[in-house]
Motif scaffolding. Structure first.
Motif, PDB file in Angstrom:
ATOM      1  N   SER A 160       0.830  -1.201   0.000  1.00 30.60           N
ATOM      2  CA  SER A 160       0.000   0.000   0.000  1.00 30.60           C
ATOM      3  C   SER A 160       0.865   1.252   0.000  1.00 30.60           C
ATOM      4  O   SER A 160       0.612   2.207  -0.735  1.00 30.60           O
ATOM      5  CB  SER A 160      -0.919  -0.015   1.223  1.00 30.60           C
ATOM      6  N   THR A 161       1.910   1.258   0.819  1.00 29.40           N
ATOM      7  CA  THR A 161       2.801   2.426   0.902  1.00 29.40           C
ATOM      8  C   THR A 161       3.455   2.713  -0.441  1.00 29.40           C
ATOM      9  O   THR A 161       3.531   3.870  -0.879  1.00 29.40           O
ATOM     10  CB  THR A 161       3.877   2.177   1.976  1.00 29.40           C
ATOM     11  N   ALA A 162       3.929   1.666  -1.100  1.00 25.94           N
ATOM     12  CA  ALA A 162       4.588   1.854  -2.395  1.00 25.94           C
ATOM     13  C   ALA A 162       3.619   2.385  -3.444  1.00 25.94           C
ATOM     14  O   ALA A 162       3.973   3.268  -4.240  1.00 25.94           O
ATOM     15  CB  ALA A 162       5.190   0.528  -2.860  1.00 25.94           C
ATOM     16  N   ILE A 163       2.392   1.885  -3.451  1.00 30.70           N
ATOM     17  CA  ILE A 163       1.422   2.337  -4.453  1.00 30.70           C
ATOM     18  C   ILE A 163       1.014   3.781  -4.184  1.00 30.70           C
ATOM     19  O   ILE A 163       0.833   4.582  -5.114  1.00 30.70           O
ATOM     20  CB  ILE A 163       0.204   1.399  -4.486  1.00 30.70           C
ATOM     21  N   HIS A 164       0.875   4.154  -2.914  1.00 28.96           N
ATOM     22  CA  HIS A 164       0.596   5.552  -2.582  1.00 28.96           C
ATOM     23  C   HIS A 164       1.714   6.462  -3.102  1.00 28.96           C
ATOM     24  O   HIS A 164       1.452   7.567  -3.600  1.00 28.96           O
ATOM     25  CB  HIS A 164       0.448   5.724  -1.068  1.00 28.96           C
ATOM     26  N   ALA A 165       2.955   6.016  -2.976  1.00 30.95           N
ATOM     27  CA  ALA A 165       4.081   6.830  -3.446  1.00 30.95           C
ATOM     28  C   ALA A 165       4.021   7.016  -4.958  1.00 30.95           C
ATOM     29  O   ALA A 165       4.278   8.111  -5.479  1.00 30.95           O
ATOM     30  CB  ALA A 165       5.404   6.167  -3.042  1.00 30.95           C
ATOM     31  N   ARG A 166       3.683   5.949  -5.683  1.00 33.83           N
ATOM     32  CA  ARG A 166       3.554   6.057  -7.143  1.00 33.83           C
ATOM     33  C   ARG A 166       2.422   7.018  -7.511  1.00 33.83           C
ATOM     34  O   ARG A 166       2.527   7.808  -8.463  1.00 33.83           O
ATOM     35  CB  ARG A 166       3.284   4.677  -7.749  1.00 33.83           C
ATOM     36  N   LEU A 167       1.339   6.964  -6.753  1.00 31.63           N
ATOM     37  CA  LEU A 167       0.196   7.831  -7.012  1.00 31.63           C
ATOM     38  C   LEU A 167       0.573   9.298  -6.811  1.00 31.63           C
ATOM     39  O   LEU A 167       0.243  10.167  -7.626  1.00 31.63           O
ATOM     40  CB  LEU A 167      -0.956   7.436  -6.091  1.00 31.63           C
ATOM     41  N   THR A 168       1.275   9.583  -5.719  1.00 35.13           N
ATOM     42  CA  THR A 168       1.706  10.956  -5.451  1.00 35.13           C
ATOM     43  C   THR A 168       2.598  11.470  -6.573  1.00 35.13           C
ATOM     44  O   THR A 168       2.476  12.628  -6.999  1.00 35.13           O
ATOM     45  CB  THR A 168       2.446  11.021  -4.110  1.00 35.13           C
ATOM     46  N   ALA A 169       3.496  10.627  -7.049  1.00 37.27           N
ATOM     47  CA  ALA A 169       4.367  11.033  -8.152  1.00 37.27           C
ATOM     48  C   ALA A 169       3.554  11.375  -9.396  1.00 37.27           C
ATOM     49  O   ALA A 169       3.858  12.338 -10.116  1.00 37.27           O
ATOM     50  CB  ALA A 169       5.372   9.920  -8.459  1.00 37.27           C
ATOM     51  N   LEU A 170       2.490  10.610  -9.657  1.00 32.62           N
ATOM     52  CA  LEU A 170       1.636  10.896 -10.818  1.00 32.62           C
ATOM     53  C   LEU A 170       0.925  12.242 -10.665  1.00 32.62           C
ATOM     54  O   LEU A 170       0.794  12.993 -11.635  1.00 32.62           O
ATOM     55  CB  LEU A 170       0.608   9.784 -10.998  1.00 32.62           C
ATOM     56  N   TRP A 171       0.433  12.536  -9.471  1.00 30.82           N
ATOM     57  CA  TRP A 171      -0.216  13.831  -9.245  1.00 30.82           C
ATOM     58  C   TRP A 171       0.707  14.971  -9.688  1.00 30.82           C
ATOM     59  O   TRP A 171       0.290  15.891 -10.396  1.00 30.82           O
ATOM     60  CB  TRP A 171      -0.537  14.013  -7.766  1.00 30.82           C
ATOM     61  N   HIS A 172       1.969  14.884  -9.245  1.00 30.58           N
ATOM     62  CA  HIS A 172       2.895  15.981  -9.520  1.00 30.58           C
ATOM     63  C   HIS A 172       3.368  15.968 -10.974  1.00 30.58           C
ATOM     64  O   HIS A 172       3.668  17.035 -11.534  1.00 30.58           O
ATOM     65  CB  HIS A 172       4.066  15.922  -8.542  1.00 30.58           C
ATOM     66  N   LEU A 173       3.426  14.796 -11.578  1.00 30.52           N
ATOM     67  CA  LEU A 173       3.751  14.739 -13.004  1.00 30.52           C
ATOM     68  C   LEU A 173       2.665  15.432 -13.812  1.00 30.52           C
ATOM     69  O   LEU A 173       2.951  16.164 -14.782  1.00 30.52           O
ATOM     70  CB  LEU A 173       3.893  13.279 -13.441  1.00 30.52           C
ATOM     71  N   ASP A 174       1.414  15.240 -13.430  1.00 32.81           N
ATOM     72  CA  ASP A 174       0.299  15.916 -14.086  1.00 32.81           C
ATOM     73  C   ASP A 174       0.433  17.431 -13.951  1.00 32.81           C
ATOM     74  O   ASP A 174       0.206  18.175 -14.909  1.00 32.81           O
ATOM     75  CB  ASP A 174      -1.018  15.438 -13.470  1.00 32.81           C
ATOM     76  N   SER A 188      -2.024   1.760 -16.170  1.00 37.93           N
ATOM     77  CA  SER A 188      -1.214   0.605 -15.800  1.00 37.93           C
ATOM     78  C   SER A 188      -1.262   0.345 -14.293  1.00 37.93           C
ATOM     79  O   SER A 188      -1.438  -0.794 -13.842  1.00 37.93           O
ATOM     80  CB  SER A 188       0.242   0.839 -16.244  1.00 37.93           C
ATOM     81  N   ASP A 189      -1.133   1.412 -13.500  1.00 36.33           N
ATOM     82  CA  ASP A 189      -1.163   1.246 -12.052  1.00 36.33           C
ATOM     83  C   ASP A 189      -2.551   0.859 -11.564  1.00 36.33           C
ATOM     84  O   ASP A 189      -2.702   0.091 -10.609  1.00 36.33           O
ATOM     85  CB  ASP A 189      -0.705   2.536 -11.359  1.00 36.33           C
ATOM     86  N   LEU A 190      -3.578   1.392 -12.209  1.00 36.38           N
ATOM     87  CA  LEU A 190      -4.946   1.006 -11.847  1.00 36.38           C
ATOM     88  C   LEU A 190      -5.164  -0.485 -12.103  1.00 36.38           C
ATOM     89  O   LEU A 190      -5.812  -1.176 -11.303  1.00 36.38           O
ATOM     90  CB  LEU A 190      -5.954   1.843 -12.636  1.00 36.38           C
ATOM     91  N   THR A 191      -4.614  -1.000 -13.186  1.00 36.40           N
ATOM     92  CA  THR A 191      -4.706  -2.434 -13.475  1.00 36.40           C
ATOM     93  C   THR A 191      -4.064  -3.245 -12.359  1.00 36.40           C
ATOM     94  O   THR A 191      -4.607  -4.264 -11.907  1.00 36.40           O
ATOM     95  CB  THR A 191      -4.024  -2.744 -14.822  1.00 36.40           C
ATOM     96  N   MET A 192      -2.910  -2.773 -11.886  1.00 35.02           N
ATOM     97  CA  MET A 192      -2.213  -3.468 -10.808  1.00 35.02           C
ATOM     98  C   MET A 192      -3.059  -3.484  -9.534  1.00 35.02           C
ATOM     99  O   MET A 192      -3.202  -4.534  -8.886  1.00 35.02           O
ATOM    100  CB  MET A 192      -0.881  -2.766 -10.532  1.00 35.02           C
ATOM    101  N   VAL A 193      -3.645  -2.338  -9.161  1.00 33.97           N
ATOM    102  CA  VAL A 193      -4.461  -2.267  -7.945  1.00 33.97           C
ATOM    103  C   VAL A 193      -5.692  -3.162  -8.081  1.00 33.97           C
ATOM    104  O   VAL A 193      -6.086  -3.860  -7.136  1.00 33.97           O
ATOM    105  CB  VAL A 193      -4.874  -0.811  -7.660  1.00 33.97           C
TER     106      VAL A 193
END
Length: 453
Positions: A160-174, A188-193
């Motif tokens: 969960s912690t790792a996926i939250h970190a990836r999500l935060t990175a996407l927010w800022h990339l946007d 891709s990440d949504l498929t994984m979740v």
């Protein structure tokens, strides 16, 4: 005056100091071990230790003598090399230890029992290769855990912690690049979740959190598709997000989802629908959220209401949003996704609302203040602000300023992948078209009408 910095302290200097040795006592202790281990006599010169601390690598017998002094396995001296094996001579858990629950608890115990010291400057920085190795092994461990979960195994909080970190990175990339650049990663990440939800074994709070992650990834995918100019795709994503959010039972996030859908309606010339959805979002959030989130929803309501032409209600909602924002306090448990929220009067949608209400002077003032407060990395939003400032200036017939601002918007838009920005630039070209005869405007229109933006 120029600032001078000292080189990082060598690991050996820290190990020596931690063990209570001076240069003289250390070389004597190492020399004694050197002899005892059968490596022969060793010169007892303190300058030898000083050279090691400056980066000269000791001969292997000397390293093995040091390892024996510090009770470090000689096999680790060979395996880890100089000076990295010295980390094992320092107090605290081994940084190379495997990722396992008992090691985690040991590291946490050590951290809690040993607060930051006043002489922290004397503690060495971890060498770059150690940091890279730690990050690589953590990533490998988490990826293995994710693969284990997708295959039907139990997943824990590290996933969960790792996926939250990836999500935060996407927010800022946007924020920096725009939605178009983020849709593939989000999908891709949504498929994984989704695979973890379907196949992994998880219970309690982790199950709730995985549903939240699914809802937020779907929400973000919808936002990225909307920003890319694909509103039908965005609505499809938001539909799935609302379902996942219902499973997570998070009223604030559910309200945020509705607010996203509503704002898209406003952009799609359906302000009445957008206003109704935002009112529903505010009702869902109710008092179960923070003042900051309430202010965000009501600020978007300002934009929707202004687009319907209701100036009095728009003004009332802006005052309400400002009051809510002012009630926000440090320490509020604001959701992570609300990181971007600023003062309501500084938001781009507020400035745009005053354009809709026929007050370009106020719009320009608010938008300029908001632009000045914008985070440097928020390049996509910078384009929105600049386009609407240029529109305000054009409506006030300040054509030189409008042309200058439009040029700045075009320069930044070249680095952003956002269909929404492209549409707004097209709208700006329409706004400026009647003034083509003005030389600065004509030059900008040529750029706006070109195909390279």
């Amino acid at each position: 005056m120029p600032v001078t910095t000292s080189p990082p302290r060598h690991l050996l200097a820290t190990v020596r100091a931690a063990s209570g040795h001076t240069l003289d006592s250390y070389i004597n202790a190492v020399a004694d071990r050197h002899t005892a281990l059968g490596y022969g006599h060793m010169a007892r010169n303190r300058n030898k230790v000083a050279r090691w601390q400056r980066g000269v690598e000791p001969e292997m017998p000397a390293q093995l003598a040091m390892a024996d002094l510090h009770r470090v396995d000689p096999g680790q001296v060979i395996a880890r090399g100089w000076p990295n094996w010295l980390l094992l001579a320092l107090p605290g858990p081994d940084i190379w230890a495997p990722f396992a629950p008992e090691v985690t608890l040991s590291a946490l115990d050590d951290l809690a029992a040993n607060p930051a010291r006043a002489d922290a400057a004397d503690i060495p920085l971890l060498p770059p290769d150690v940091l890279r190795d730690l990050a690589d092994r953590w990533t490998d461990h988490v990826q293995s855990a994710i693969a284990h979960g997708i295959s039907g195994g139990y997943v824990g909080v590290e996933v969960s912690t790792a996926i939250h970190a990836r999500l935060t990175a996407l927010w800022h990339l946007d924020d920096s690049l725009g939605g178009t650049a983020c849709t593939t990663s989000a999908r891709s990440d949504l498929t994984m979740v989704t695979k973890l939800l379907r196949h992994a074994r998880h219970t309690g709070q982790l199950t709730t959190d995985l549903h939240f992650l699914a809802a937020e990834y779907a929400r973000f995918l919808g936002w990225a598709e909307f920003d890319a100019g694909n509103t039908p795709g965005a609505q499809r994503a938001w539909h799935a997000a609302l379902r996942a959010s219902a499973e997570a039972a998070d009223p604030a996030h559910s309200a945020y989802l509705l607010a996203n859908l509503a704002l898209a309606c406003v952009y799609d010339d359906q302000p009445g629908t957008g206003s109704d959805l935002l009112a529903s979002a505010r009702d869902i959030a109710g008092t179960r959220t923070t003042p900051l989130v309430a202010a965000m929803i009501d600020t978007w309501r300002v934009r929707a209401t202004a687009a319907t032409g209701d100036a009095k209600q728009a003004a009332r909602l802006l005052n309400q949003a400002e009051a809510e924002f002012d009630r926000a306090r440090t320490g509020d448990t604001n959701p992570a996704w609300a990181y971007w929220m600023c003062r309501p009067s500084h938001m781009a949608e507020t400035g745009r609302a005053f354009l809709d209400l026929g007050d370009p002077a106020t719009a320009e003032t608010l938008l300029s203040d908001g632009l000045a407060a914008l985070e440097p990395s928020a390049q996509r939003d910078r384009v929105l602000y600049l386009v609407w400032i240029a529109t305000s200036q054009a409506r006030r017939r300040d054509l030189d300023a409008a042309a200058h601002t439009a040029t700045a918007a075009l320069d930044i838009a070249a680095m952003v992948e956002s269909g929404r920005c492209t549409t707004l630039l097209t709208d700006l070209a329409t706004e400026l078209a009647p003034y083509r005869a003005a030389a600065p405007v004509g030059a900008v229109l040529d750029r706006l009408n070109s195909s390279d933006r």
